[in-house]
Write an enzyme that holds these catalytic residues in place. Structure first.
Site, PDB file in Angstrom:
ATOM      1  N   GLY A   1       3.253   2.347  10.980  1.00 45.77           N
ATOM      2  CA  GLY A   1       2.930   1.519  12.150  1.00 45.77           C
ATOM      3  C   GLY A   1       2.696   0.059  11.824  1.00 45.77           C
ATOM      4  O   GLY A   1       3.301  -0.827  12.424  1.00 45.77           O
ATOM      5  N   ALA A   2       1.808  -0.175  10.870  1.00 47.58           N
ATOM      6  CA  ALA A   2       1.464  -1.550  10.551  1.00 47.58           C
ATOM      7  C   ALA A   2       0.673  -1.583   9.256  1.00 47.58           C
ATOM      8  O   ALA A   2       0.262  -0.537   8.757  1.00 47.58           O
ATOM      9  CB  ALA A   2       0.615  -2.162  11.671  1.00 47.58           C
ATOM     10  N   MET A   3       0.467  -2.798   8.736  1.00 48.18           N
ATOM     11  CA  MET A   3      -0.235  -2.932   7.453  1.00 48.18           C
ATOM     12  C   MET A   3      -1.165  -4.137   7.482  1.00 48.18           C
ATOM     13  O   MET A   3      -0.761  -5.230   7.859  1.00 48.18           O
ATOM     14  CB  MET A   3       0.813  -3.051   6.336  1.00 48.18           C
ATOM     15  CG  MET A   3       0.230  -3.235   4.958  1.00 48.18           C
ATOM     16  SD  MET A   3      -0.754  -1.785   4.453  1.00 48.18           S
ATOM     17  CE  MET A   3      -2.001  -2.593   3.456  1.00 48.18           C
TER      18      MET A   3
ATOM     19  N   GLU B   1      -9.795   4.355   6.203  1.00 51.39           N
ATOM     20  CA  GLU B   1      -8.973   4.815   7.335  1.00 51.39           C
ATOM     21  C   GLU B   1      -9.774   5.598   8.375  1.00 51.39           C
ATOM     22  O   GLU B   1      -9.639   5.361   9.569  1.00 51.39           O
ATOM     23  CB  GLU B   1      -7.774   5.617   6.830  1.00 51.39           C
ATOM     24  CG  GLU B   1      -6.781   4.804   5.995  1.00 51.39           C
ATOM     25  CD  GLU B   1      -6.268   3.541   6.676  1.00 51.39           C
ATOM     26  OE1 GLU B   1      -6.461   3.379   7.902  1.00 51.39           O
ATOM     27  OE2 GLU B   1      -5.680   2.694   5.978  1.00 51.39           O
TER      28      GLU B   1
ATOM     29  N   GLU C   1      -5.674  -2.769  12.683  1.00 56.01           N
ATOM     30  CA  GLU C   1      -5.389  -3.638  11.532  1.00 56.01           C
ATOM     31  C   GLU C   1      -6.395  -4.777  11.459  1.00 56.01           C
ATOM     32  O   GLU C   1      -6.827  -5.172  10.383  1.00 56.01           O
ATOM     33  CB  GLU C   1      -3.957  -4.188  11.578  1.00 56.01           C
ATOM     34  CG  GLU C   1      -2.848  -3.141  11.725  1.00 56.01           C
ATOM     35  CD  GLU C   1      -2.953  -1.959  10.778  1.00 56.01           C
ATOM     36  OE1 GLU C   1      -3.468  -2.116   9.658  1.00 56.01           O
ATOM     37  OE2 GLU C   1      -2.517  -0.845  11.166  1.00 56.01           O
TER      38      GLU C   1
ATOM     39  N   ASN D   1      -2.498  -6.306   5.447  1.00 55.09           N
ATOM     40  CA  ASN D   1      -2.561  -7.319   4.385  1.00 55.09           C
ATOM     41  C   ASN D   1      -3.455  -8.491   4.791  1.00 55.09           C
ATOM     42  O   ASN D   1      -3.392  -8.966   5.912  1.00 55.09           O
ATOM     43  CB  ASN D   1      -1.160  -7.875   4.115  1.00 55.09           C
ATOM     44  CG  ASN D   1      -0.125  -6.792   4.054  1.00 55.09           C
ATOM     45  OD1 ASN D   1      -0.216  -5.904   3.221  1.00 55.09           O
ATOM     46  ND2 ASN D   1       0.833  -6.820   4.973  1.00 55.09           N
TER      47      ASN D   1
ATOM     48  N   HIS E   1      -9.631  -3.577   9.972  1.00 54.45           N
ATOM     49  CA  HIS E   1      -9.536  -3.382   8.526  1.00 54.45           C
ATOM     50  C   HIS E   1     -10.016  -4.618   7.752  1.00 54.45           C
ATOM     51  O   HIS E   1     -10.376  -4.506   6.584  1.00 54.45           O
ATOM     52  CB  HIS E   1      -8.077  -3.124   8.113  1.00 54.45           C
ATOM     53  CG  HIS E   1      -7.712  -1.674   8.010  1.00 54.45           C
ATOM     54  ND1 HIS E   1      -8.528  -0.733   7.438  1.00 54.45           N
ATOM     55  CD2 HIS E   1      -6.578  -1.002   8.367  1.00 54.45           C
ATOM     56  CE1 HIS E   1      -7.914   0.463   7.463  1.00 54.45           C
ATOM     57  NE2 HIS E   1      -6.741   0.319   8.029  1.00 54.45           N
TER      58      HIS E   1
ATOM     59  N   GLU F   1       0.848  -1.186   0.000  1.00 50.25           N
ATOM     60  CA  GLU F   1       0.000   0.000   0.000  1.00 50.25           C
ATOM     61  C   GLU F   1       0.890   1.244   0.000  1.00 50.25           C
ATOM     62  O   GLU F   1       1.837   1.289   0.774  1.00 50.25           O
ATOM     63  CB  GLU F   1      -0.914   0.037   1.219  1.00 50.25           C
ATOM     64  CG  GLU F   1      -1.916   1.173   1.111  1.00 50.25           C
ATOM     65  CD  GLU F   1      -2.906   1.228   2.290  1.00 50.25           C
ATOM     66  OE1 GLU F   1      -2.818   0.396   3.195  1.00 50.25           O
ATOM     67  OE2 GLU F   1      -3.728   2.146   2.276  1.00 50.25           O
TER      68      GLU F   1
HETATM   69  N1  B3K Z   1      -2.997   1.058   5.643  1.00 53.81           N
HETATM   70  C1  B3K Z   1      -1.708   1.230   6.239  1.00 53.81           C
HETATM   71  C2  B3K Z   1      -0.998   2.448   5.774  1.00 53.81           C
HETATM   72  C3  B3K Z   1      -0.226   2.289   4.536  1.00 53.81           C
HETATM   73  C4  B3K Z   1       0.604   3.524   4.263  1.00 53.81           C
HETATM   74  C5  B3K Z   1       1.217   3.527   2.919  1.00 53.81           C
HETATM   75  N2  B3K Z   1       2.103   4.634   2.699  1.00 53.81           N
HETATM   76  C6  B3K Z   1      -1.770   1.258   7.723  1.00 53.81           C
HETATM   77  C7  B3K Z   1      -3.102   1.491   8.316  1.00 53.81           C
HETATM   78  O1  B3K Z   1      -3.656   2.554   8.238  1.00 53.81           O
HETATM   79  O2  B3K Z   1      -3.642   0.566   8.868  1.00 53.81           O
HETATM   80 ZN    ZN Z   2      -5.552   1.901   8.647  1.00 53.09          ZN
END
Ligand code: B3K
Ligand code: ZN
Length: 884
Positions: A268-270, A327, A305, A272, A308, A128
C-alpha cells in the site's frame, strides 16, 4: 528444487550489532540500467557487543562492487571476502573509521521491486524490510540508526525531480544536461526508512501549521495527468496531522512532508522519513474514478503512514520480530483516526469482518504465528494480518483494560522514554505497566502465543435468587510449534438486557452497589471462571464481547429467537449487527447442510425475514450502518464454522437466502432504492456515503430477482452514474446476473476508462470475482488481455488475487482448474517478484479445510510450486510451511 535449504532466523538468537554506523553519506549517479552508488560510512565498535575484535560483516545483494576504501586507503581483494549476500572485512580498526564503498546496480532489471527500481519511467526505492542491502553494502538491520545525507545526480530532462529524506539543502547544474540535489535528514534512522525518488513528477503543495506554530510544507508528487486527483489525500494528511496532535500530543518534526505516488508497488505505502512512497491506489481519488471505500481507505493509509513518524520512525523496532511494535500500534492508531472521521460502528464492523474471515483463518492454518513471531525464513512473509490486525487488537485490548486515559499515560511514557531508540514489544507493554501501576505479565501471552482463543459462555438464571450465573471457559487450539497454550488475559465487555430491550445493572455478587455503566469489562484470566450477577428480577439476555472486546471466537448457545431479539434491541452497535450475522449464518449453514446431503432447498426460515423486516421498519440516522445490518455474512465467514468447507453448498445456500429475502422484501428494497437514489456526486459526508451504500445494497438484492426491469435499472444507474461508487456497484450487479447488456456495459466501461490504471484494475477485479459459471475461462482470457501485466502488482492482485481470494465458488471448482491456474502464475511470478508470488500462493495454504478430493488437488499444486527450480525464499517458506 533449491540447492540448499534457506536459513531460519530465530528471535532467541538476537544479539546486539558488533558495529554501529553513525553517519551515512550517499552519492547516487542515477541511471536506468547502471546506477553508481558511493557510500561513505562512519563506523565504530558497538560498546554493547559482547565480542572481541569481531569481523565487520556488511549485507549486500545483487550489487557489483567497484571499490572499497578504509580511512581513505583502497583495499585489495585479499583484505575482504565477498559472497552472494555479504561483504566481510576480517580486520578493521578498534577506533571509529571511515569506509567508502562504490557499487553499481541495475534498477531496470529489478522486477522484485525491492531496493532501487523502475516504476514506469521513475526511479524509486523500497527498503523495508531488507531492501537497503540491494542499494549498498550496509549493516542492514533496524537497530543500527544513522544520520543520512544523500546527493542525487541525474539527467535533468528525464529526472527533473530528485527527492530523498529530510530537507533539501543544496542543488546545482552540471554539464551534459545533468543536475544534482543534496538532501539531509537531521534525524537518526534505520536503513529501512531510506528513500529516493527521481522522475518527471508534478507536485501539489499546501501548508500546515503545527500546534506549536511550526510551518510545514506538504507536497504530493504525481504524474501530470493525476494532478486533479490529489485533493482528498492532501486533506487527509492535514486531518491526520491535527488528529495526532489532539489525541497523542504528537507533532510533526521536519519542515517538509512529501508523498510520492508510484504505480509499481508491492504493497500500500511506505513511511520513509519525510518522503512517503505510496501505491497510486492509496493516493489518487476523484469522485468519478474512486469509490467511497477508496476514499476511506486513502484517508486511513495516509493517516497510517503519517502516524508511523512517531510509532515506527522516531521509535523503531529493535529487530524484525518486533514488527508489530510499530505495525500493530500504528494500525490501531489509524483505525481510531478513521473511526473519528467516519462512522465508528461501521469502522469497527469492517475491522472485525476482516479479522474474523482472514486473520482467524491465518491463525487456524499452517502459517499461524504469534503477533511477535519467533522465527522466519523470509521476513517479507511476516507482514501479515496477525502482525498488523491482530497486533492492533492487542493494543486495543490494552486500551480497554487501562481506559483511554490510562492508555494515553502509557503512550506518553513510551514517547518520552524511547524516543530515538530501537525497542521491543515488551518495552511498549512495560510503559503501559509503569504508567498505570499494573501488571500485564499474563497479558503478554498475546504476543507470544499464536492461535485464536475460543471462549465458551453458558448463562444460567436462578429466578428464586435473581441471580445470573455466567460460566466462562477459555481454551486455545494448538498451532505449529505450540501444542499447549496457557490461558490468556481476555477483556470481556458485557451487558445484560431486559426483555423490553433496556440495559440492566451489572452488579456482581459481593459488590455493594451496581456498576456505574451499562457495559462492564470482565477480566478473564483462568481457563474456567464464574461470574454471578445479582439483583435481576427477570431472566436477562446476555450481550457478550461488546464492541468485539477481544480477538476470540465466542461460543454461546443462543436460540434464533434470542439472536433476533439482540438484532432488534442491542444498544451496542457492534453486537447488534453481529447478532444479525449469527442469525443469518445459522440459517445459511442449516440450508447448506441440507444441500450437502443432496436435499432440495426448502423455504428459508421466516425468522430471518421477520428480523430484516423489523430493521427496515426502523428509522436510521447512520445509513451506512443500516446498510451493513442488511448485508449477509460473506461465504468466507460462513465457511469458517464448517468442519469441512463445501464451497458449492455455502454459495448456493447463501444465494438462496439472498434471493428469498429479495423476493419477500422486494417492495421495501425498491422503496429504499428510490428514496436514496439521488445525485450527490462530489459529496463524501456520512449522509451521502450512507445513501449510496444503502441504495446499492438494495440494488444488489433486487438484481437477484433477474427481472427485466431490474436489468434496466442497473444499466441506467451504470450509464448515468456520476460517482465511481454508483457505477461500479451497478456494473457488479450486471456482471453477476444474466443481464443481456453485460458485455456491452463491460466494453463501454473499458473504453471509457482505458487510460486510468486504477479504474481498469476494478474492471479486472469485477470480472474475476463474478460468481457465475464460466468465470475461470474469462479469467484465462483476461490473463492474455493487452492491459494485463504480471510485472505490475496492482494488476496481479486485481485479477489473480481477486479470483483466488475473493471468489470461493469458482476458485475451488472441483476439477482443480482454479488451483492449477493460480500455481502456474505463482511459478512465473516466483522469478519476477517473489514477494507478490508468496502472497498469491497463500490462497492454497488452507487446503486441509476442504474435502479429500480438493485437498489432494491443492496439495499437488503446492508440491509443484515448492519443487520449482530457483524457488525464492519467499515462495519456498510459504509452500513448505503450508504443506507441513
Ligand atoms: N511498513 C510498510 C510495509 C513494508 C512491507 C515490506 N515488505 C507499510 C506500512 O505498514 O506502513
Ligand atoms: Zn505500517
Amino acid at each position: 528444487m533449491r540447492e540448499h535449504t534457506p536459513k531460519t532466523i530465530y528471535l532467541k538468537d538476537y544479539t546486539p550489532p558488533d558495529y554501529l554506523i553513525d553517519t551515512v553519506d550517499l552519492f547516487f549517479e542515477l541511471d536506468e540500467e547502471n546506477t553508481r552508488v558511493t557510500a561513505k560510512l562512519r563506523v565504530r565498535r558497538n560498546p554493547e557487543s559482547p565480542r572481541e575484535n569481531p569481523e565487520l560483516e556488511l549485507n549486500g545483494e545483487e550489487l557489483l562492487l567497484e571499490s572499497i576504501k578504509l580511512n581513505g586507503r583502497g583495499l585489495n581483494a585479499s583484505e575482504y571476502r565477498l559472497s552472494e549476500e555479504s561483504l566481510v572485512l576480517p580486520s578493521v580498526p578498534d577506533r571509529p573509521f571511515d569506509l567508502e564503498i562504490v557499487t553499481r546496480i541495475n534498477p531496470k532489471a529489478n522486477t522484485a521491486l525491492e531496493g532501487l527500481y523502475l516504476s514506469k519511467d521513475m526511479l524509486c526505492t523500497q527498503c523495508e524490510a531488507q531492501g537497503f542491502r540491494k542499494i549498498t553494502y550496509f549493516i542492514d538491520r533496524p537497530d543500527v540508526m544513522a544520520k543520512y545525507t544523500t546527493t542525487l545526480v541525474a539527467d535533468k530532462s528525464r529526472y527533473p525531480v530528485l527527492l530523498s529524506n529530510g530537507n533539501r539543502i543544496a542543488s546545482g547544474e552540471l554539464k551534459n544536461g545533468r543536475h544534482w540535489v543534496k538532501w539531509e535528514d537531521p534525524f537518526k534512522k534505520p536503513s529501512y526508512l531510506f528513500a529516493l525518488v527521481a522522475g518527471r513528477l508534478e507536485c501539489v503543495e499546501d501548508r500546515y501549521v503545527t500546534r506549536s506554530g511550526k510551518e510545514v510544507t506538504l507536497q504530493i508528487f504525481v504524474e501530470k495527468h493525476d494532478l486533479d486527483k490529489c485533493d482528498h489525500a492532501m486533506q487527509s494528511l492535514k486531518n491526520a496531522m491535527r488528529w495526532d496532535e489532539e489525541n497523542y500530543g504528537r507533532e510533526y518534526d521536519l519542515n517538509l512532508y512529501m508523498i510520492v505516488a508510484i504505480s509499481h508497488f508491492n504493497m500500500g505505502a511506505m513511511e520513509n522519513k519525510g518522503l512517503n512512497v505510496f501505491n497510486t491506489k492509496c493516493v489518487l481519488a476523484r469522485p468519478d474514478t474512486a469509490t467511497d471505500s477508496d476514499y476511506e481507505h486513502i484517508e486511513g493509509v495516509i493517516g497510517h503512514e503519517y502516524f508511523h513518524n512517531w510509532t515506527g520512525n522516531r521509535i523503531t523496532c529493535r529487530d524484525w520480530f518486533q514488527l508489530s511494535l510499530k505495525e500493530g500500534l500504528t494500525v490501531f492508531r489509524d483505525q481510531e483516526f478513521s473511526a473519528d472521521r467516519t462512522s465508528r460502528a461501521v469502522k469497527r464492523i469492517d475491522e472485525v469482518n476482516m479479522l474474523r474471515t482472514k486473520q482467524f483463518a491465518e491463525d487456524a492454518g499452517p502459517l499461524a504465528h504469534p503477533v511477535r513471531p519467533e522465527s522466519y525464513i523470509e521476513i517479507n512473509n511476516f507482514y501479515t494480518l496477525t502482525v498488523y490486525e491482530k497486533g492492533a487488537e492487542v493494543v486495543r485490548m490494552m486500551q480497554t483494560l487501562l481506559g483511554k486515559d490510562g492508555f494515553r499515560r502509557g503512550t506518553d511514557l513510551y514517547f518520552q522514554r524511547h524516543d530515538g531508540q530501537a525497542v521491543t514489544c515488551d518495552d511498549f507493554v512495560k510503559c503501559m505497566e509503569d504508567a498505570n501501576g499494573v501488571d500485564l505479565t499474563q497479558f503478554r501471552r498475546w504476543y507470544s502465543q499464536a492461535g485464536t482463543p475460543e471462549v465458551h459462555i453458558a448463562a444460567d438464571y436462578d429466578a428464586a435468587n435473581r441471580v445470573l450465573n455466567l460460566t466462562v471457559r477459555q481454551s486455545c487450539p494448538p498451532t505449529p510449534g505450540q501444542p499447549v497454550k496457557a490461558p490468556f488475559h481476555i477483556p470481556l465487555a458485557i451487558g445484560l438486557l431486559a426483555p423490553d430491550g433496556t440495559e440492566l445493572p451489572l452488579q456482581l455478587e459481593g459488590e455493594t452497589e451496581p456498576h456505574g455503566q451499562t457495559t462492564r469489562v470482565l477480566d478473564l484470566k483462568e481457563p474456567d471462571q464464574q461470574f454471578r450477577f445479582v439483583g435481576l428480577p427477570e431472566k436477562p439476555v446476555v450481550s457478550a464481547l461488546r464492541g468485539f472486546s477481544a480477538p476470540v471466537r465466542l461460543h454461546m448457545n443462543r436460540s434464533d429467537q434470542e439472536l433476533a431479539f439482540l438484532f432488534s434491541h442491542d444498544p451496542d452497535p457492534f453486537n447488534r449487527w453481529d447478532a444479525g450475522q449469527q442469525l443469518a449464518t445459522q440459517v445459511i449453514l442449516d440450508l447448506a447442510g441440507r444441500l450437502s446431503k443432496g436435499e432440495t432447498p426448502t423455504r428459508v426460515d421466516s425468522r430471518l425475514i421477520e428480523a430484516y423486516r423489523r430493521i427496515i421498519g426502523q428509522d436510521w440516522a447512520d445509513l451506512s450502518y443500516f446498510a451493513l445490518l442488511l448485508t449477509l455474512p460473506s461465504e468466507e465467514y460462513i465457511s469458517a464454522s464448517m468442519a469441512i468447507v463445501d464451497p458449492d453448498a455455502v454459495h448456493q445456500a447463501r444465494q438462496t437466502v439472498k434471493r428469498e429475502l429479495a423476493a419477500t422484501l422486494e417492495q421495501d428494497f425498491r422503496r429504499l432504492y428510490q428514496t436514496h437514489h439521488v445525485d450527490e456526486a462530489g459529496r463524501f459526508d456520512a449522509e451521502a456515503v450512507g445513501r449510496r451504500r444503502l441504495k446499492n445494497v438494495c440494488l444488489s438484492y433486487l438484481s437477484e430477482l433477474e427481472t427485466e426491469d431490474v436489468y434496466r435499472l442497473s444499466v441506467r444507474q451504470f450509464r448515468e452514474a456520476r460517482t465511481m461508487t454508483d457505477q461500479i456497484a451497478a456494473l457488479s450487479t450486471i456482471v453477476n446476473s444474466h443481464n443481456p447488456e453485460k458485455s456491452d456495459c463491460l466494453a463501454e466501461f473499458y473504453e471509457r476508462w482505458r487510460d486510468d490504471d486504477l479504474v481498469i484494475d476494478k474492471w479486472f477485479a469485477l470480472q474475476a470475482t463474478c460468481h457465475l459459471p464460466g468465470t475461470l475461462d474469462r479469467v484465462r482470457e483476461l490473463l492474455s488481455h493487452p492491459a494485463f501485466d504480471l510485472k505490475v502488482p496492482n494488476r496481479v492482485r486485481s485479477l489473480i488475487g481477486a479470483f483466488s481470494q475473493s471468489n470461493p465458488v469458482n476458485f475451488h471448482a472441483r476439477d482443480g482448474a482454479g488451483y492449477a491456474l493460480l500455481a502456474d502464475h505463482v511459478i512465473t511470478l516466483n522469478a519476477l517478484n517473489p514477494q507478490v508470488a508468496a502472497r498469491m500462493l497463500t490462497a492454497l495454504t488452507p487446503w486441509r479445510r476442504y474435502d479429500k478430493h480438493r485437498q489432494r488437488l491443492m496439495r499437488e499444486q503446492l508440491q509443484r510450486i515448492a519443487g520449482v527450480e530457483n524457488v525464492s525464499k519467499d515462495v519456498y517458506e510459504v509452500a513448505m510451511k503450508s504443506l507441513s
